[in-house]
Design an enzyme around this catalytic site. Structure first.
Site, PDB file in Angstrom:
ATOM      1  N   HIS A   1      12.447  11.341 -31.154  1.00  0.00           N
ATOM      2  CA  HIS A   1      11.242  11.081 -30.658  1.00  0.00           C
ATOM      3  C   HIS A   1      10.219  11.211 -31.713  1.00  0.00           C
ATOM      4  O   HIS A   1       8.872  10.504 -31.801  1.00  0.00           O
ATOM      5  CB  HIS A   1      10.806  11.941 -29.454  1.00  0.00           C
ATOM      6  CG  HIS A   1      10.258  13.258 -29.543  1.00  0.00           C
ATOM      7  ND1 HIS A   1      11.045  14.195 -29.026  1.00  0.00           N
ATOM      8  CD2 HIS A   1       9.285  13.819 -29.886  1.00  0.00           C
ATOM      9  CE1 HIS A   1      10.543  15.471 -29.348  1.00  0.00           C
ATOM     10  NE2 HIS A   1       9.278  15.119 -29.789  1.00  0.00           N
TER      11      HIS A   1
ATOM     12  N   ASP B   1      18.612  14.442 -29.390  1.00  0.00           N
ATOM     13  CA  ASP B   1      17.181  13.913 -29.822  1.00  0.00           C
ATOM     14  C   ASP B   1      17.002  14.316 -31.328  1.00  0.00           C
ATOM     15  O   ASP B   1      16.294  15.226 -31.512  1.00  0.00           O
ATOM     16  CB  ASP B   1      16.230  14.753 -29.008  1.00  0.00           C
ATOM     17  CG  ASP B   1      14.691  14.149 -29.066  1.00  0.00           C
ATOM     18  OD1 ASP B   1      14.431  13.481 -30.040  1.00  0.00           O
ATOM     19  OD2 ASP B   1      13.824  14.274 -28.252  1.00  0.00           O
TER      20      ASP B   1
ATOM     21  N   SER C   1       8.321  19.890 -32.602  1.00  0.00           N
ATOM     22  CA  SER C   1       9.328  18.982 -32.353  1.00  0.00           C
ATOM     23  C   SER C   1       9.974  18.393 -33.956  1.00  0.00           C
ATOM     24  O   SER C   1       9.387  18.402 -35.002  1.00  0.00           O
ATOM     25  CB  SER C   1       8.665  17.599 -32.003  1.00  0.00           C
ATOM     26  OG  SER C   1       8.614  17.838 -30.595  1.00  0.00           O
TER      27      SER C   1
HETATM   28  N1  ARG Z   1       8.321  16.487 -24.602  1.00  0.00           N
HETATM   29  C1  ARG Z   1       8.883  16.583 -26.117  1.00  0.00           C
HETATM   30  C2  ARG Z   1       7.640  16.765 -26.912  1.00  0.00           C
HETATM   31  O1  ARG Z   1       6.335  16.740 -26.614  1.00  0.00           O
HETATM   32  C3  ARG Z   1       9.108  14.967 -26.330  1.00  0.00           C
HETATM   33  C4  ARG Z   1      10.197  14.294 -25.738  1.00  0.00           C
HETATM   34  C5  ARG Z   1      10.446  12.766 -25.851  1.00  0.00           C
HETATM   35  N2  ARG Z   1      11.273  12.325 -24.993  1.00  0.00           N
HETATM   36  C6  ARG Z   1      10.636  11.530 -23.965  1.00  0.00           C
HETATM   37  N3  ARG Z   1      11.587  11.367 -23.248  1.00  0.00           N
HETATM   38  N4  ARG Z   1       9.363  10.995 -23.929  1.00  0.00           N
HETATM   39  O2  ARG Z   1       7.803  17.084 -28.069  1.00  0.00           O
END
Ligand code: ARG
Length: 719
Positions: A90, A227, A654
């Site tokens: 992501h 991911d 992330s």
């Molecule tokens: N919630 C994650 C973050 O903010 C991002 C995950 C991305 N995946 C998604 N399905 N949008 O770090």
């Protein structure tokens, strides 16, 4: 209900003494690597085998040399001697999307460079290596005094003291130097970076792995998402950072992380280094109330509309699907975050908790006349400032979440800084104009006019309904009178006649940037009218709120540190490198439910749903699963996909490496969990977990799924 209240009380009691009183178990805390020796004995006790010097040093290579700030909003880590970089799928999503076309759809099919020659350059992507951190508090404070007003203090800091230190440390542009305030401006630290601008895409799994579970699973455990994405950093042949050039060579890593394929157990030591973006752990109850009652409901409502309209167009046309994929994911990510945060604030009774903390603080304050003098007005002042701010807060939110949600108005916004410069008689630099061209080209590359008109019209209609008449720019009257309330017709006319809509004309315009020409452009003029109106309504109150907040947060933290003088405090996240340590750990999300600390590939096939694009499984993965062909990466007849730890992370982390006691990578952090979406405001020890993709799943995808032996060969894998 009772049960929850009871649990909550325990959490509150624990909370008041928890966290890094020397000798108590950690978990909460985003620590500055420079000061990590203060946590060292605790980390050793939990299983760390390294020395503080091996984590952060300016005399020898250390872990910090392998951790980069990726694209300003994520973290990445170097995992080979030749600059191979690992981050989240992501985090690389925008780049993968940008290289994708309907014919060559890397989002859907994944991308694997078979050799360095096939790696794909990414304009605008920067990774920053941290050279050093320096405590400059003394130097800064010598130039400040306690009797300065807050506005004097801020002006002196922002226009004199900080720029001077940054200028010196940048050594004539060799480095990028940034001074950051810690503890709301009680301390100051200098961060010196080297920025690398040639960063190429090396490998990415298909979305059906890298984003498996989609928005449904986002922010949630149990998770089965691969991911991760791979990039490579390049440098000039002489070793210096350089813009993209075919003559550049792979970055020679000062330090890289070996990867552990040994697997993890419950309670194993785990630490995470990375770039957490922002936490607000010292908000007052009044501010939390404002977020809960105003910010989040409005953001949710506006984003819901925007996402629904975007999705309509994306579903109807594969070209639009690819163009808007990354924008959609970003809006949707925080849409769900705001929903989760409000649910959490309610369930965990965070506002009550904050009030109790404030009460305890005031008891301590009132016990001493000097304290009373210094800290006695914090909450009263905050209460009044928030009350005032709430009268204009929706207007501010609508500006960001509705006006700037229009892509053409966002473009206008980005041009407005250069416009302002020219109006005040200054000239933009050549570099600034080049950056603007790049920005405009980027917006246009993924722009669909009809979608923008549709979304802009709908959000402006909401603006008219939700925002008090006296906060509305005159244009709303015009839309009513001249266009009979037909927003679409109005925007078609306004945008249709604008140079902002036309990539060629816009590029030419930027080359000869003339503010008088821009003023006459209908879309830019609309932007200016709205901005003028919004500013006239909000500026005085917003500024007062901001200054009151800055001063009182600083005082509150200062007081808390005195009140708990035997406790180590960590500063709120502010996009600087931090380290959090703890362990691999399961949790109980709610009454009668237990969540294990690992997930396996079996769960992917429990979730598989060929009728739902979020839960499609690629056939190659299904084949491997059927044969249980996990190679060296499986264990106990299955394959671990993800795991959780009790580390303290937030957005920006992330892509961060999850590192074991030996300094080897065991996973990549990619999310937080649903039950602790209040984590940026209060860290809940019982509920907050970090969601990580297991290193063995990453290796399995590279090896068995992608057959990318060229990549595998580069890695230093420890069994
Ligand atoms: N919630 C994650 C973050 O903010 C991002 C995950 C991305 N995946 C998604 N399905 N949008 O770090």
């Amino acid at each position: 209900m009772k049960k929850i209240q009871y649990c909550f009380l325990i959490v509150v009691l624990l909370a008041s003494v928890r966290g890094n009183v020397k000798g108590t178990p950690p978990d909460e805390g985003m620590w500055l690597p420079l000061l990590i020796s203060q946590n060292f004995s605790e980390m050793q006790r939990l299983g760390l085998k390294l020395t503080p010097e091996q984590i952060y040093s300016i005399n020898q290579s250390s872990l910090k040399d392998a951790i980069v700030h990726f694209g300003g909003g994520c973290t990445g880590e170097i995992i080979s001697p030749e600059g191979l970089l690992l981050t989240n799928h992501h985090c690389g999503y925008g780049q993968i999307q940008s290289h994708s076309t309907v014919e060559n759809d890397y989002l859907t099919n994944g991308f694997w460079a078979k050799s360095k020659k096939e790696e794909l350059p990414n304009e605008g992507l920067v990774v920053s290596f941290l050279e050093r951190i320096e405590d400059v508090t003394e130097r800064v404070k010598r130039q400040l005094s306690d009797d300065m007003s807050e506005i004097e203090r801020q002006q002196k800091l922002q226009t004199q003291i900080i720029p001077q230190i940054e200028k010196e440390a940048s050594q004539g542009g060799k480095y990028r130097a940034v001074v950051k305030e810690m503890y709301a401006g009680s301390e100051f630290y200098l961060f010196v970076y080297q920025d690398y601008k040639d960063v190429r895409l090396v490998g990415a799994p298909p979305e059906s792995i890298g984003k498996f579970g989609g928005d449904t699973d986002n922010w949630m455990w149990p998770r089965h998402t691969g991911d991760f994405t791979l990039f490579r950093v390049y440098m000039a042949p002489d070793g210096s950072p350089a813009e993209y050039s075919p003559n550049n060579v792979p970055y020679r890593s000062k330090h890289y992380l070996p990867i552990s394929a040994k697997g993890i157990q419950k309670n194993d030591f785990a630490m995470i280094m990375g770039y957490p973006g922002r936490t607000n752990r010292y908000l007052t109850s009044y501010e939390v109330e404002q977020i809960f009652e105003q910010d989040n409901p409005l953001r949710i409502k506006l984003r819901e509309k925007r996402l629904a309209l975007m999705k309509e167009d994306m579903d109807a046309d594969p070209i639009i699907r690819i163009k808007y994929a990354s924008k959609y994911a970003a809006i949707s990510n925080y849409y769900k975050y705001f929903i989760g945060q409000n649910k959490g604030l309610r369930r965990l009774r965070t506002i009550e908790y904050k009030r109790e903390q404030e009460q305890k603080f005031m008891e301590w304050v009132n016990a001493d006349p000097q304290r009373k003098q210094r800290y006695g007005k914090i909450f009263q002042e905050m209460k009044e400032a928030v009350e005032q701010n709430r009268t204009i807060n929706p207007t501010n939110i609508y500006f960001r979440e509705a006006v700037l949600a229009s892509e053409l108005l966002l473009l206008a916004h980005r041009l407005s800084f250069t416009y302002d410069k020219l109006v005040s008689g200054k000239k933009p630099t050549q570099e600034e104009l080049e950056d603007l061209k790049e920005m405009a080209a980027k917006i246009h590359k993924d722009y669909n006019y009809a979608t923008d008109i549709k979304i802009t019209s709908a959000l402006f209609q909401m603006y008219e309904k939700d925002i008090p008449k006296e906060h509305q720019p005159e244009v709303f009257q015009l839309i009513q009178k001249k266009y009979k309330g037909n927003y679409k017709a109005f925007f078609e006319k306004t945008f249709g006649a604008s140079i902002l809509k036309d990539p060629k004309k816009l590029e030419n315009f930027i080359t000869n940037f003339d503010h008088k020409v821009l003023e006459k452009d209908p879309a830019f003029k609309l932007y200016l009218d709205i901005r003028t109106k919004v500013r006239s309504v909000v500026t005085t109150i917003s500024q007062n709120y901001e200054l009151t907040r800055l001063k009182n947060t600083r005082l509150y933290i200062e007081g808390l540190r005195k009140m708990h003088s035997n406790k180590l405090f960590y500063p709120d996240a502010n996009s600087t490198m931090r380290l959090t340590y703890g362990k691999v750990l399961d949790y109980k999300p709610m009454d009668a439910v237990h969540f294990d600390y690992i997930t396996t590939i079996d769960g992917i096939f429990e979730k598989e749903d060929p009728t739902n694009p979020e839960f499609i499984v690629p056939s190659k993965l299904a084949e491997l699963y059927k044969k249980k062909d996990y190679g060296r990466w499986g264990s106990n007849g299955t394959l671990v996909t993800c795991f959780i730890t009790d580390n303290d992370i937030t957005g920006g982390n992330s892509g961060s490496p999850v590192i074991n006691g030996e300094g080897h990578l065991i996973g990549v952090a990619f999310d937080g969990n649903w039950e602790a979406m209040t984590g940026d405001i209060v860290f809940d020890k019982e509920l907050k977990r970090t969601i990580c993709v297991d290193a063995r799943y990453v290796l399995f995808i590279i090896d068995k799924f992608a057959g990318a032996t060229n990549i595998l060969k580069e890695l230093d894998i420890r069994y």
